[in-house]
Scaffold this motif. Sequence first.
Motif, mmCIF file in Angstrom:
data_model
loop_
_atom_site.group_PDB
_atom_site.id
_atom_site.type_symbol
_atom_site.label_atom_id
_atom_site.label_comp_id
_atom_site.label_asym_id
_atom_site.label_seq_id
_atom_site.Cartn_x
_atom_site.Cartn_y
_atom_site.Cartn_z
ATOM 1 N N ASP A 120 0.941 -1.178 0.267
ATOM 2 C CA ASP A 120 -0.131 0.035 -0.326
ATOM 3 C C ASP A 120 1.055 0.936 -0.217
ATOM 4 O O ASP A 120 0.615 2.343 0.503
ATOM 5 N N TYR A 121 2.428 1.008 -0.077
ATOM 6 C CA TYR A 121 3.522 1.621 -0.310
ATOM 7 C C TYR A 121 3.737 3.088 1.133
ATOM 8 O O TYR A 121 4.527 3.522 0.748
ATOM 9 N N LYS A 122 2.611 2.930 1.725
ATOM 10 C CA LYS A 122 2.860 3.502 3.447
ATOM 11 C C LYS A 122 3.346 3.558 4.151
ATOM 12 O O LYS A 122 2.988 3.404 5.843
ATOM 13 N N ASN A 123 2.643 1.818 4.544
ATOM 14 C CA ASN A 123 2.372 1.203 5.590
ATOM 15 C C ASN A 123 3.099 -0.122 5.402
ATOM 16 O O ASN A 123 3.879 -0.657 6.729
ATOM 17 N N TYR A 124 2.740 -0.826 4.621
ATOM 18 C CA TYR A 124 3.455 -2.426 3.814
ATOM 19 C C TYR A 124 3.914 -2.599 2.663
ATOM 20 O O TYR A 124 3.336 -2.788 2.011
ATOM 21 N N THR A 125 4.720 -4.285 2.888
ATOM 22 C CA THR A 125 4.782 -4.813 1.375
ATOM 23 C C THR A 125 5.402 -5.982 1.584
ATOM 24 O O THR A 125 5.840 -6.278 2.407
ATOM 25 N N LEU A 126 4.693 -6.729 0.584
ATOM 26 C CA LEU A 126 5.158 -8.120 0.892
ATOM 27 C C LEU A 126 5.421 -8.730 -0.149
ATOM 28 O O LEU A 126 4.755 -8.501 -1.789
ATOM 29 N N ILE A 127 6.846 -9.268 0.157
ATOM 30 C CA ILE A 127 8.223 -9.416 -1.047
ATOM 31 C C ILE A 127 7.898 -11.072 -1.253
ATOM 32 O O ILE A 127 8.461 -11.266 -0.641
ATOM 33 N N TYR A 128 8.617 -11.816 -2.266
ATOM 34 C CA TYR A 128 8.710 -12.623 -2.724
ATOM 35 C C TYR A 128 9.747 -13.554 -3.740
ATOM 36 O O TYR A 128 10.092 -12.188 -4.722
ATOM 37 N N SER A 129 9.844 -14.373 -3.761
ATOM 38 C CA SER A 129 11.045 -14.965 -4.695
ATOM 39 C C SER A 129 11.764 -15.678 -4.745
ATOM 40 O O SER A 129 11.524 -16.516 -3.345
ATOM 41 N N CYS A 130 11.328 -16.776 -6.035
ATOM 42 C CA CYS A 130 10.944 -18.318 -5.625
ATOM 43 C C CYS A 130 11.680 -18.144 -6.911
ATOM 44 O O CYS A 130 11.897 -17.899 -7.987
ATOM 45 N N GLY A 131 12.785 -19.852 -6.737
ATOM 46 C CA GLY A 131 13.466 -20.118 -7.902
ATOM 47 C C GLY A 131 13.588 -21.570 -8.400
ATOM 48 O O GLY A 131 13.560 -22.222 -7.274
ATOM 49 N N SER A 132 13.561 -22.513 -9.366
ATOM 50 C CA SER A 132 13.314 -23.920 -9.726
ATOM 51 C C SER A 132 14.996 -24.349 -8.796
ATOM 52 O O SER A 132 15.323 -23.593 -9.133
ATOM 53 N N LEU A 133 14.893 -25.495 -8.512
ATOM 54 C CA LEU A 133 16.433 -25.963 -7.926
ATOM 55 C C LEU A 133 15.922 -27.063 -8.491
ATOM 56 O O LEU A 133 15.256 -28.471 -8.133
#
Length: 182
Positions: A120-133
Amino acid sequence: MWSILVFLVYVLTTTAQIVRPGGCPKAVTQTTLDLPQYLGNWYEIYKFWAIFEVGQKCVEAHYTLKDNGHVKVENSGTRFGSKVEALGDLYMPDSNRPANLKVKFGNSAPYGDYWVLDTDYKNYTLIYSCGSLLGPLGHVESAWILGRQRTLEQSIVDKLFAKAKSFGINTDHFSKTDQSGC
């Protein structure tokens, strides 16, 4: 068989991320991202385990726009009373998918995913990263919840955990970052 086991142990100890069996969860990023609003200070509230953060507290990130359109990432925190820092480069490779960013730390490191699932730019951010193994056998993932303040209301945390779970991301891997006494 031993070579696979040795490889998996190597990956576990060097990737600084969570390793899970099967393919990556089908996480979906936001459809838009207003990068100028996203810039500034963020504090790490929750994270997936990462070897480079062991023993750290008071973790924060500062994002500033560079002349080339990339974003300078300045991560910092304290480990056993000493300041630690990491400088990175973040960019948007495809303007049609603006929340599917790429980030790297160090000149010789490859770029990895930095997907903004929700902010929401003002309070929080949820970040994710995933790669195949090893193809469909496994995947390596990281996730963070950042806030503009050192704490977030529990209702926001619950909302973000629910969103992550809706994509098949195991929120049991999240641990709370110590932001006390910073």
